[in-house]
Scaffold this motif. Sequence first.
Motif, PDB file in Angstrom:
ATOM      1  N   VAL A   1      76.681 105.020 130.915  1.00 52.27           N
ATOM      2  CA  VAL A   1      75.911 105.843 129.973  1.00 52.27           C
ATOM      3  C   VAL A   1      75.590 107.214 130.578  1.00 52.27           C
ATOM      4  CG1 VAL A   1      73.682 106.023 128.793  1.00 52.27           C
ATOM      5  CG2 VAL A   1      75.006 103.960 128.618  1.00 52.27           C
ATOM      6  N   ARG A   2      75.237 107.202 131.861  1.00 53.54           N
ATOM      7  CA  ARG A   2      75.002 108.471 132.579  1.00 53.54           C
ATOM      8  C   ARG A   2      75.825 108.471 133.862  1.00 53.54           C
ATOM      9  NH1 ARG A   2      70.501 106.958 130.030  1.00 53.54           N
ATOM     10  NH2 ARG A   2      70.198 105.370 131.605  1.00 53.54           N
TER      11      ARG A   2
ATOM     12  N   TYR B   1      76.293 112.700 122.182  1.00 49.14           N
ATOM     13  CA  TYR B   1      76.214 112.688 123.657  1.00 49.14           C
ATOM     14  C   TYR B   1      76.664 111.350 124.239  1.00 49.14           C
ATOM     15  CZ  TYR B   1      72.139 110.221 122.029  1.00 49.14           C
ATOM     16  OH  TYR B   1      71.342 109.351 121.347  1.00 49.14           O
ATOM     17  N   CYS B   2      76.840 110.340 123.385  1.00 50.57           N
ATOM     18  CA  CYS B   2      76.872 108.957 123.879  1.00 50.57           C
ATOM     19  C   CYS B   2      78.280 108.390 123.998  1.00 50.57           C
ATOM     20  CB  CYS B   2      76.048 108.078 122.945  1.00 50.57           C
ATOM     21  SG  CYS B   2      75.873 106.409 123.586  1.00 50.57           S
TER      22      CYS B   2
ATOM     23  N   ASP C   1      63.191 106.465 124.002  1.00 49.02           N
ATOM     24  CA  ASP C   1      64.079 107.139 124.959  1.00 49.02           C
ATOM     25  C   ASP C   1      64.156 108.606 124.560  1.00 49.02           C
ATOM     26  OD1 ASP C   1      64.769 104.693 126.078  1.00 49.02           O
ATOM     27  OD2 ASP C   1      66.647 104.520 124.965  1.00 49.02           O
TER      28      ASP C   1
ATOM     29  N   GLN D   1      65.076 110.484 121.229  1.00 45.23           N
ATOM     30  CA  GLN D   1      66.106 111.350 121.851  1.00 45.23           C
ATOM     31  C   GLN D   1      65.691 112.814 121.878  1.00 45.23           C
ATOM     32  OE1 GLN D   1      67.788 109.352 123.313  1.00 45.23           O
ATOM     33  NE2 GLN D   1      68.621 107.714 122.095  1.00 45.23           N
TER      34      GLN D   1
ATOM     35  N   SER E   1      73.459 113.856 130.501  1.00 45.66           N
ATOM     36  CA  SER E   1      74.619 113.709 131.376  1.00 45.66           C
ATOM     37  C   SER E   1      75.873 113.891 130.531  1.00 45.66           C
ATOM     38  CB  SER E   1      74.554 112.312 132.003  1.00 45.66           C
ATOM     39  OG  SER E   1      75.713 112.026 132.711  1.00 45.66           O
TER      40      SER E   1
ATOM     41  N   PHE F   1      65.432 110.906 130.144  1.00 45.31           N
ATOM     42  CA  PHE F   1      66.704 111.054 130.864  1.00 45.31           C
ATOM     43  C   PHE F   1      67.153 112.505 130.836  1.00 45.31           C
ATOM     44  CE2 PHE F   1      66.861 106.899 128.647  1.00 45.31           C
ATOM     45  CZ  PHE F   1      66.827 106.071 129.757  1.00 45.31           C
ATOM     46  N   ILE F   2      67.761 112.900 131.924  1.00 47.26           N
ATOM     47  CA  ILE F   2      68.412 114.215 131.931  1.00 47.26           C
ATOM     48  C   ILE F   2      69.793 114.036 131.312  1.00 47.26           C
ATOM     49  CG2 ILE F   2      69.501 115.911 133.476  1.00 47.26           C
ATOM     50  CD1 ILE F   2      66.945 115.843 135.120  1.00 47.26           C
TER      51      ILE F   2
ATOM     52  N   ARG G   1      79.319 113.356 129.237  1.00 48.73           N
ATOM     53  CA  ARG G   1      80.283 112.258 129.290  1.00 48.73           C
ATOM     54  C   ARG G   1      81.605 112.692 128.682  1.00 48.73           C
ATOM     55  NH1 ARG G   1      79.509 110.760 132.761  1.00 48.73           N
ATOM     56  NH2 ARG G   1      79.910 108.531 132.862  1.00 48.73           N
TER      57      ARG G   1
ATOM     58  N   PRO H   1      64.174 104.722 119.934  1.00 49.83           N
ATOM     59  CA  PRO H   1      64.603 105.951 120.615  1.00 49.83           C
ATOM     60  C   PRO H   1      64.486 107.214 119.754  1.00 49.83           C
ATOM     61  CG  PRO H   1      66.111 104.182 121.120  1.00 49.83           C
ATOM     62  CD  PRO H   1      65.201 103.673 120.031  1.00 49.83           C
TER      63      PRO H   1
ATOM     64  N   ILE I   1      66.102 112.401 125.710  1.00 55.57           N
ATOM     65  CA  ILE I   1      67.072 113.117 126.554  1.00 55.57           C
ATOM     66  C   ILE I   1      66.630 114.577 126.657  1.00 55.57           C
ATOM     67  CG2 ILE I   1      69.465 113.892 126.741  1.00 55.57           C
ATOM     68  CD1 ILE I   1      70.291 111.416 125.136  1.00 55.57           C
TER      69      ILE I   1
HETATM   70  N1  5AD Z   1      72.909 111.535 128.881  1.00 55.32           N
HETATM   71  C1  5AD Z   1      71.636 111.148 129.080  1.00 55.32           C
HETATM   72  N2  5AD Z   1      71.100 110.076 128.493  1.00 55.32           N
HETATM   73  C2  5AD Z   1      71.867 109.358 127.664  1.00 55.32           C
HETATM   74  N3  5AD Z   1      71.602 108.255 126.942  1.00 55.32           N
HETATM   75  C3  5AD Z   1      72.723 107.903 126.279  1.00 55.32           C
HETATM   76  N4  5AD Z   1      73.708 108.766 126.560  1.00 55.32           N
HETATM   77  C4  5AD Z   1      73.208 109.691 127.410  1.00 55.32           C
HETATM   78  C5  5AD Z   1      73.724 110.843 128.041  1.00 55.32           C
HETATM   79  N5  5AD Z   1      74.978 111.249 127.865  1.00 55.32           N
HETATM   80  C6  5AD Z   1      70.296 107.632 126.892  1.00 55.32           C
HETATM   81  C7  5AD Z   1      69.747 107.590 125.463  1.00 55.32           C
HETATM   82  C8  5AD Z   1      69.838 106.138 125.111  1.00 55.32           C
HETATM   83  C9  5AD Z   1      69.650 105.475 126.446  1.00 55.32           C
HETATM   84  C10 5AD Z   1      70.095 104.067 126.526  1.00 55.32           C
HETATM   85  O1  5AD Z   1      70.386 106.281 127.324  1.00 55.32           O
HETATM   86  O2  5AD Z   1      68.412 108.024 125.506  1.00 55.32           O
HETATM   87  O3  5AD Z   1      68.851 105.751 124.171  1.00 55.32           O
END
Ligand code: 5AD
Length: 487
Positions: A95-96, A209-210, A349, A311, A383, A380-381, A385, A309, A351
């Motif tokens: 995920v990150r 982003y995912c 969550d 985000q 990331s 979360f910072i 992908r 979440p 980001i």
């Molecule tokens: N960068 C940072 N955080 C992410 N998440 C998912 N993809 C990314 C990414 N590319 C976070 C989201 C999600 C959690 C499981 O991970 O917040 O809800």
Amino acid sequence: MEKTEISAMAERIDLDGPIPSDELMRQYYYLKKAKALLTQKKEELGRPLTACVVTFGCQMNARDSEKLLGILQEIGYECTENENADFVIYNTCTVRDNANQRVYGRLGVLHGYKRRNPHMKIALCGCMMQENAVIEKIRKSYSFVDLIFGTHNIFKFAELLYTCMTGNGMIVDIWKDTEQIVEDLPASRKYPFKSGINIMFGCNNFCSYCIVPYVRGRERSRRPEDILDEIRRLAADGVVEIMLLGQNVNSYGKNLEHPISFAQLLQEVEKIDGIRRIRFMTSHPKDLSDELIEVMKRSDKICRHLHLPLQSGSTKILKDMNRRYTKEQYLALAEKIRREIPDISITTDIIVGFPGETEQDVLETIDVVKKVQFDNAFTFIYSKRTGTPAAAMENQVPEELVKENFDKLLAVVQETAKERAKLLAGQTAQVLVEDVNEHDKRLMTGRMSNNMLVHFPGEKELIGQFVTVSLDECRGFYYIGKRMKDD
Ligand code: 5AD
Ligand code: SF4
């Protein structure tokens, strides 16, 4: 499936006969073959063989690891947490990027162990393995790895393990996608009294982003009968708390032959005797129905916790993230939930640093945090992908600004969470006792319905039981309390 049933299934299989065509029986066939081989190897070496499963990432991975562990135990490995073992498997997350980097770092250490133990086998599975670039890198720079498989064929573990035990060289088996859901393989629970249950696999949302939709594939729901059967068996085996798992549980059942909603599934689960607590994860705000709120409100088994979440709190960023709700819609939803179920805890969550995010956008997020008063938030910072739409966006945010915004947000998140936690001081709560406290062996750790932990003096015999405790002292995100009575 319970241990006795598994042994009985394996018992019936004739190793001299043809390989069964039914997928489940085929796996039991290989399980039995691997078991015979391991018994022979143990005799040759005059010692037990050890196996270690290391989990990175989310609750889904934790559940998958229980399945890996169940098979390894059934084959006859002695399971250990020490990575200097005869069989080590990393169940990875992508995920990150930092989770990926940790895997590469630790593989270096494993290589050192392997040089000293000629019997050692190293395996990798999970989300990271669904990426072509990762496989290429491992083939090139980590050629000592023996087995690689992905998220879609984890049910083949017994077969792959057997092939790995009997062969040389790296085995790589990655599937792009699957419609298949193989039920009833053994699993070994970390806690005897609680368990995760997959209700669906994959995700169709494609948040920009995912990487999850690319590595876990399209959404597939398990049939309700299969889920309920599994829960009934778990209840008969002493499980009192279950966690229904899916990337987006609110869209459960939509693609089934006989569609059923998540709220309807919950109502069926509630009827199962012996199950006293029901949790679920994760909910997408766009799909959270009034029906679900109603069912939660009426239930005394469904826990007072919702992970929802956010985000981002900026409607512009949410749009670019393809989340399909606005700041106002999220706020209205959170308000409705708090109004209908006042004792619920809402976690989230967030980001920080998504492409194009400005300081103003972060202030919008902070505004939502203050208004909703999250009980906890994982921040979360962003990331980048490879392969996701956001990775190709041009306006990536400079690292220094992200760090600054992240710290600002974190301070507010911690403050509001503490404020929420403090509200419970002086009350009593029912907890399910989970463990001896990690830092102080005289204390036990229990979990409240709202997911908050309470530490209180007690004996380890209480593990797996429900007790009522007083919430005496709030220490930020958890409480120190005293036991009042057993339930
Ligand atoms: N960068 C940072 N955080 C992410 N998440 C998912 N993809 C990314 C990414 N590319 C976070 C989201 C999600 C959690 C499981 O991970 O917040 O809800
Ligand atoms: Fe990723 Fe969005 Fe699916 Fe969650 S809902 S797994 S964030 S794509």
